[in-house]
Write a protein that holds these residues in place. Structure first.
Motif, PDB file in Angstrom:
ATOM      1  N   LEU A 270       0.835  -1.202   0.000  1.00 48.11           N
ATOM      2  CA  LEU A 270       0.000   0.000   0.000  1.00 48.11           C
ATOM      3  C   LEU A 270       0.871   1.253   0.000  1.00 48.11           C
ATOM      4  N   ALA A 271       1.917   1.235   0.808  1.00 49.01           N
ATOM      5  CA  ALA A 271       2.822   2.388   0.870  1.00 49.01           C
ATOM      6  C   ALA A 271       3.470   2.646  -0.490  1.00 49.01           C
ATOM      7  N   LYS A 272       3.850   1.591  -1.195  1.00 45.40           N
ATOM      8  CA  LYS A 272       4.461   1.753  -2.513  1.00 45.40           C
ATOM      9  C   LYS A 272       3.472   2.337  -3.516  1.00 45.40           C
ATOM     10  N   LEU A 273       2.198   1.897  -3.421  1.00 45.25           N
ATOM     11  CA  LEU A 273       1.168   2.417  -4.321  1.00 45.25           C
ATOM     12  C   LEU A 273       0.975   3.923  -4.158  1.00 45.25           C
ATOM     13  N   LEU A 274       0.994   4.382  -2.910  1.00 43.14           N
ATOM     14  CA  LEU A 274       0.617   5.758  -2.600  1.00 43.14           C
ATOM     15  C   LEU A 274       1.815   6.691  -2.427  1.00 43.14           C
ATOM     16  N   LYS A 275       3.003   6.175  -2.609  1.00 44.70           N
ATOM     17  CA  LYS A 275       4.210   6.964  -2.389  1.00 44.70           C
ATOM     18  C   LYS A 275       4.218   8.224  -3.262  1.00 44.70           C
ATOM     19  N   TYR A 294     -16.032 -12.228   7.190  1.00 41.61           N
ATOM     20  CA  TYR A 294     -14.954 -11.324   7.528  1.00 41.61           C
ATOM     21  C   TYR A 294     -14.880 -11.069   9.020  1.00 41.61           C
ATOM     22  N   LEU A 295     -13.663 -11.071   9.528  1.00 40.49           N
ATOM     23  CA  LEU A 295     -13.438 -10.735  10.929  1.00 40.49           C
ATOM     24  C   LEU A 295     -12.476  -9.562  10.997  1.00 40.49           C
ATOM     25  N   PRO A 296     -12.684  -8.637  11.932  1.00 42.79           N
ATOM     26  CA  PRO A 296     -11.776  -7.492  12.034  1.00 42.79           C
ATOM     27  C   PRO A 296     -10.402  -7.921  12.516  1.00 42.79           C
ATOM     28  N   SER A 297      -9.391  -7.207  12.076  1.00 42.32           N
ATOM     29  CA  SER A 297      -8.023  -7.481  12.512  1.00 42.32           C
ATOM     30  C   SER A 297      -7.872  -7.203  13.995  1.00 42.32           C
ATOM     31  N   SER A 298      -6.893  -7.819  14.613  1.00 45.82           N
ATOM     32  CA  SER A 298      -6.606  -7.557  16.021  1.00 45.82           C
ATOM     33  C   SER A 298      -6.039  -6.146  16.169  1.00 45.82           C
ATOM     34  N   ASN A 299      -6.130  -5.614  17.368  1.00 46.57           N
ATOM     35  CA  ASN A 299      -5.568  -4.288  17.631  1.00 46.57           C
ATOM     36  C   ASN A 299      -4.072  -4.256  17.336  1.00 46.57           C
ATOM     37  N   GLU A 300      -3.391  -5.354  17.648  1.00 47.99           N
ATOM     38  CA  GLU A 300      -1.952  -5.423  17.408  1.00 47.99           C
ATOM     39  C   GLU A 300      -1.646  -5.360  15.909  1.00 47.99           C
ATOM     40  N   ALA A 301      -2.428  -6.087  15.101  1.00 49.10           N
ATOM     41  CA  ALA A 301      -2.213  -6.079  13.659  1.00 49.10           C
ATOM     42  C   ALA A 301      -2.508  -4.711  13.059  1.00 49.10           C
ATOM     43  N   ILE A 302      -3.534  -4.062  13.583  1.00 53.01           N
ATOM     44  CA  ILE A 302      -3.903  -2.729  13.084  1.00 53.01           C
ATOM     45  C   ILE A 302      -2.796  -1.725  13.383  1.00 53.01           C
ATOM     46  N   GLN A 303      -2.289  -1.748  14.613  1.00 54.09           N
ATOM     47  CA  GLN A 303      -1.233  -0.807  14.985  1.00 54.09           C
ATOM     48  C   GLN A 303       0.043  -1.085  14.200  1.00 54.09           C
ATOM     49  N   ARG A 304       0.348  -2.358  13.971  1.00 55.36           N
ATOM     50  CA  ARG A 304       1.532  -2.730  13.203  1.00 55.36           C
ATOM     51  C   ARG A 304       1.402  -2.243  11.754  1.00 55.36           C
ATOM     52  N   PHE A 305       0.204  -2.378  11.201  1.00 52.63           N
ATOM     53  CA  PHE A 305      -0.055  -1.923   9.833  1.00 52.63           C
ATOM     54  C   PHE A 305       0.139  -0.410   9.739  1.00 52.63           C
ATOM     55  N   ARG A 306      -0.439   0.310  10.710  1.00 57.93           N
ATOM     56  CA  ARG A 306      -0.298   1.771  10.726  1.00 57.93           C
ATOM     57  C   ARG A 306       1.174   2.176  10.858  1.00 57.93           C
ATOM     58  N   ASP A 307       1.872   1.548  11.769  1.00 62.62           N
ATOM     59  CA  ASP A 307       3.283   1.894  11.993  1.00 62.62           C
ATOM     60  C   ASP A 307       4.132   1.624  10.753  1.00 62.62           C
ATOM     61  N   THR A 308       3.807   0.554  10.028  1.00 63.46           N
ATOM     62  CA  THR A 308       4.546   0.255   8.802  1.00 63.46           C
ATOM     63  C   THR A 308       4.322   1.349   7.756  1.00 63.46           C
ATOM     64  N   LEU A 309       3.062   1.778   7.602  1.00 59.39           N
ATOM     65  CA  LEU A 309       2.768   2.864   6.657  1.00 59.39           C
ATOM     66  C   LEU A 309       3.525   4.132   7.034  1.00 59.39           C
ATOM     67  N   ILE A 310       3.454   4.494   8.308  1.00 54.54           N
ATOM     68  CA  ILE A 310       4.133   5.711   8.767  1.00 54.54           C
ATOM     69  C   ILE A 310       5.640   5.590   8.535  1.00 54.54           C
ATOM     70  N   GLY A 311       6.177   4.411   8.798  1.00 55.30           N
ATOM     71  CA  GLY A 311       7.598   4.191   8.587  1.00 55.30           C
ATOM     72  C   GLY A 311       8.021   4.333   7.140  1.00 55.30           C
ATOM     73  N   HIS A 312       7.065   4.172   6.230  1.00 57.20           N
ATOM     74  CA  HIS A 312       7.349   4.334   4.804  1.00 57.20           C
ATOM     75  C   HIS A 312       6.885   5.705   4.292  1.00 57.20           C
TER      76      HIS A 312
END
Length: 341
Positions: A270-275, A294-312
């Motif tokens: 996603l980060a590469k797409l929107l860079k 469909y089941l919602p992601s865990s809080n840990e997975a959501i925060q990890r996803f957000r942090d990865t985007l921010i890191g990129h």
């Protein structure tokens, strides 16, 4: 009979003149309507002749609140009954800056997104500009305060009802009415590229939100049929055009589904797409909907996803969940009501 909330002030002035009344009556009527006064006999500033002509020509009603649920977080979800007995949903959310209202633009939806309850029973009809506006006015009456923000993110695809949505933007922005800044209005779309381009050419200062949810066309086609018509590449090009015409930042909505699109590799893709784009990503834990897997992601997975985007280098936030205890996601309350009728 015509629906009076579909009329602009200039249109109502012309109507009064055509019916032998002074044009200034239109402003008097607007002052009543936009305060939620819909009983014509309560419009005391009008003479008897003008009131009788209004009764003969116009439907002057706000949608009736059929059901209302209040969440522990203060979110209010309403089922609203229209005059033709169709039912729509409207959600009122309280923030530190005031009240935001999420309105519907259609009854049902034909886009077919697999994670959305609005589309499960198909498309019934478009709402008129006045019917969209009436949800905002009815909400203001209910809370007793001015509505500061409007989100077209309820039932329906707003850009599939393009002309009426554009007139709604004119009506709600008019200084004689609610005088709401376009900057306080968000339109969400699943990616109707031709309409995004048409919207861009109008150079309005609204916020555009794109429901993306996947990073490849192959996976997106599985959950969003519109992806069979428009590729992610098409959407991104239309977004770049929109930003060049309006100067506005665009939001991308990404609903996180456990074990499907919430991994680190998805975040990196996603980060590469929107860079390099002036955008913001709203991460949304997918709503659990009856009959869907469909089941919602865990809080840990959501925060990890957000942090990865921010890191990129991608600005990202996790959308605050509001009204989850009252079926506040699109179409859920309407669908459960219809099933129990």
């Amino acid at each position: 009979m015509e629906y009076i909330f579909d009329y602009s002030l200039d249109e109502l002035k012309a109507w009064f003149k055509d019916h032998g009344e002074s044009a200034f009556r239109a402003k008097q009527v607007f002052d009543y309507l936009y305060r939620g006064v819909t009983e014509i006999d309560e419009m005391k500033n009008l003479n008897t002749s003008a009131r009788e002509k209004l009764k003969e020509h116009f439907r002057v009603t706000l949608p009736k609140v059929l059901d209302q649920r209040v969440s522990k977080d203060g979110t209010v979800k309403m089922l609203m009954l229209l005059e033709d007995q169709n039912i729509i949903e409207t959600v009122i959310m309280k923030y530190h800056y005031g009240y935001s209202v999420c309105v519907s633009s259609q009854i049902g939806c034909k886009m077919g997104c697999t994670f959305c309850a609005s589309t499960k029973d198909g498309m019934v009809r478009n709402l008129s500009a006045g019917e969209i506006l009436s949800q905002v006015i009815a909400s203001s009456v209910l809370v007793g305060e001015r509505i500061s923000h409007v989100v077209l993110m309820g039932s329906g695809e707003p850009l599939d009802n393009f002309d009426q949505v554009m007139k709604f933007l004119d009506l709600i922005h008019a200084k004689e009415g609610l005088n709401l800044s376009h900057r306080n209005i968000t339109i969400s779309t699943c990616g109707l590229v031709d309409k995004i381009i048409e919207l861009a050419d109008r150079k309005l200062q609204i916020t555009l939100a794109i429901s993306l949810h996947e990073t490849t066309d192959e996976k997106r086609r599985l959950i969003m049929p519109i992806a069979n018509k428009y590729s992610i590449h098409d959407i991104l090009n239309s977004v770049k055009y929109y930003m060049s015409k309006t100067g506005r930042r665009v939001s991308f909505e990404y609903a996180l589904v456990k074990g499907s699109n919430d991994g680190e590799e998805d975040a990196i893709a996603l980060a590469k797409l929107l860079k390099g784009m002036k955008i913001h990503v709203n991460l949304i834990p997918v709503n659990t909907i009856k009959e869907m897997l469909y089941l919602p992601s865990s809080n840990e997975a959501i925060q990890r996803f957000r942090d990865t985007l921010i890191g990129h280098g991608i600005e990202a936030t996790v959308r605050r969940e509001m009204g989850s205890d009252i079926d506040a996601a699109c179409g859920q309350l309407r669908r459960s009501y219809m099933e129990n009728m």
